[in-house]
Write a protein that holds these residues in place. Structure first.
Motif: not given
Length: 470
Positions: A71-74, A206-209, A213-218, A278-286
């Motif tokens: 669900y993203g960082p926020t 690059a992490y945020w981009d 898309e839904q993970a960048t919402t609140f 770390l978990a949300t960075a993993a969503a970008v990498l993997m």
């Protein structure tokens, strides 16, 4: 499987078992109280560490990481916000809790509501702690299966054996001191990993981009009620967690209890913030992996140096061992003090209570492994267990501390309503995608208030100090 990871994990487990053996041979365990409270002699750094890592187990590095990955960082920060907010409440009430402490939460409730409430509360607490112990076993099995040739189930059995041995041998002495060393390992590993993983992603931009898309919402795509359903269980459990109350009772005095709680508050940010990143960075990498494996995969798939990856994996096992041993110890105390000692009377000497606690740890271990087979993910298991405890026990505990009008009938009604609603909601398949706490907490609160106002309140007893003679 990397040899470096395997060696680090083996050294860590051997060190933890060495600590347990030391306390087994030290002669410090003279009875049930020493097993549960470590002679109320723990120094402040050990108190802070044991409170912190008791709380942040596999539910953090696996279940919480799964939530942040999905669900993203926020939304992940909202999920974990229950921890510092709950600690703030404990901080305000720490001296009162230390003054009113007993061996267990149900024993505290008996002082106000009588033996019937204590018995019901003991059953509810044991059910919840079985689930929390099971979540640690399952989470540990995941880690062991990454590092060794063992399957996840075989890893679960291995972790269950290690945690059981650690708990049986030294009680809170071995649990607290292994917590201290584990806390250092965990916090350092997480903090050092964050800049390395963000560099692997390509930097903060690059992490945020790269996030979905839904993970960048609140809310990460969840409705407000769904997000609240993930926030509340963690918050409610911490407000009346028997482990936390027992740790505060193990402090030397009320001042130490409050200082240790403040240390836990500060330390919590050094755990859950790195976990979310770390978990949300993993969503970008993997993208597309099992969310339970988000942080573990960063360590095992080469995104971190081998030694640091091994430390993270060992830290994950440390989470499991420290939290699992605490919940086993706490659940065993319910059997020893709320059932055996309460009904055995004078026959329940300190040596017998020590024996019963050790046998109870074995029973919790066996049932915990069995329960772990029923739930498919650590996140599901932890939400179920948190809600059973938070919705049923927490309102009643807080009424002891803050509401003199609560009655015995109201307390029983709250315990039954919270537990039954949680189990019923789970059996019904969580209608509407909502966690059970959304309906179980209101049901328990309405039952507590309505029944208390309709019945006569007994004169509340003032609990004796925790270290007063029985």
């Amino acid at each position: 499987m990397q040899t470096t990871h395997l060696v680090i994990l083996a050294v860590y487990i051997a060190a933890m078992l060495g600590v347990a053996l030391y306390f087994l041979r030290s002669g410090r365990l003279r009875g049930g109280d020493d097993f549960l409270f470590a002679g109320r002699s723990l120094p402040r750094p050990v108190m802070i560490a044991t409170m912190l890592v008791t709380w942040v187990g596999s539910g953090t590095i696996i279940g919480g990481a799964n939530f942040a990955y999905t669900y993203g960082p926020t939304a992940g920060m909202v999920f974990f916000a229950g921890t510092p907010l709950g600690i703030l409440v404990l901080l305000l009430a720490a001296r009162r809790i230390r003054r009113a402490s007993r061996h267990t939460i149900p024993e505290l409730l008996e002082a106000r509501f009588g033996i019937g409430v204590r018995t019901v509360a003991a059953a509810v607490t044991t059910i919840a702690y079985l689930g929390l112990t099971a979540s640690q076993f399952v989470g540990g099995g995941y880690v062991v299966s990454l590092v060794t040739p063992l399957s996840a189930f075989q890893g679960t059995l291995l972790v269950a054996v290690v945690v059981t041995v650690l708990t049986i041998t030294g009680g809170l002495f071995s649990v607290a001191y292994t917590d201290f060393f584990s806390a250092i390992l965990i916090v350092l590993g997480l903090i050092v990993s964050v800049p390395l993983v963000l560099t692997a992603v390509g930097g903060p931009g690059a992490y945020w981009d790269g996030l979905p898309e839904q993970a960048t919402t609140f809310s990460g795509g969840l409705t407000a009620l769904q997000l609240l359903g993930y926030f509340l269980p963690l918050f409610l459990l911490l407000l009346a967690d028997q482990n936390m109350y027992q740790r505060l009772a193990a402090a030397k005095d009320e001042k130490e209890a409050r200082s240790s709680t403040l240390g836990m508050l500060v330390g919590s940010f050094f755990v859950f913030v790195p976990v979310v990143l770390l978990a949300t960075a993993a969503a970008v990498l993997m993208p597309g992996i099992d969310g339970d494996m988000a942080i573990l995969s960063l360590a095992s798939e080469g995104y971190l140096p081998a030694v640091l990856g091994g430390l993270i994996l060992a830290g994950a096992v440390a989470f499991v061992i420290t939290t699992g041993s605490s919940y086993m110890l706490s659940g065993a105390s319910n059997v020893a003090y709320d059932l055996y000692a309460r009904f055995a009377g004078e026959r329940a000497g300190e040596r017998r209570k020590l024996l019963v606690q050790r046998l109870s740890v074995l029973g919790v271990a066996v049932l915990g492994v069995a329960l772990g087979l029923f739930f498919p993910t650590v996140l599901e298991l932890q939400m179920y267990s948190y809600t059973i405890y938070g919705a049923a026990i927490t309102p009643v505990v807080l009424s002891v501390l803050f509401w003199k009008r609560a009655t015995t009938a109201g307390a029983v009604a709250a315990l039954v309503a919270g537990t039954a609603t949680t189990i019923g909601w789970q059996v019904a398949g969580s209608p509407g995608g909502l966690n059970a706490v959304i309906v179980a907490l209101p049901a328990a609160l309405v039952a507590l208030v309505a029944v208390s106002l309709c019945t006569r309140a007994a004169e509340p007893a003032e609990p004796a100090p925790a270290d007063a003679p029985a």
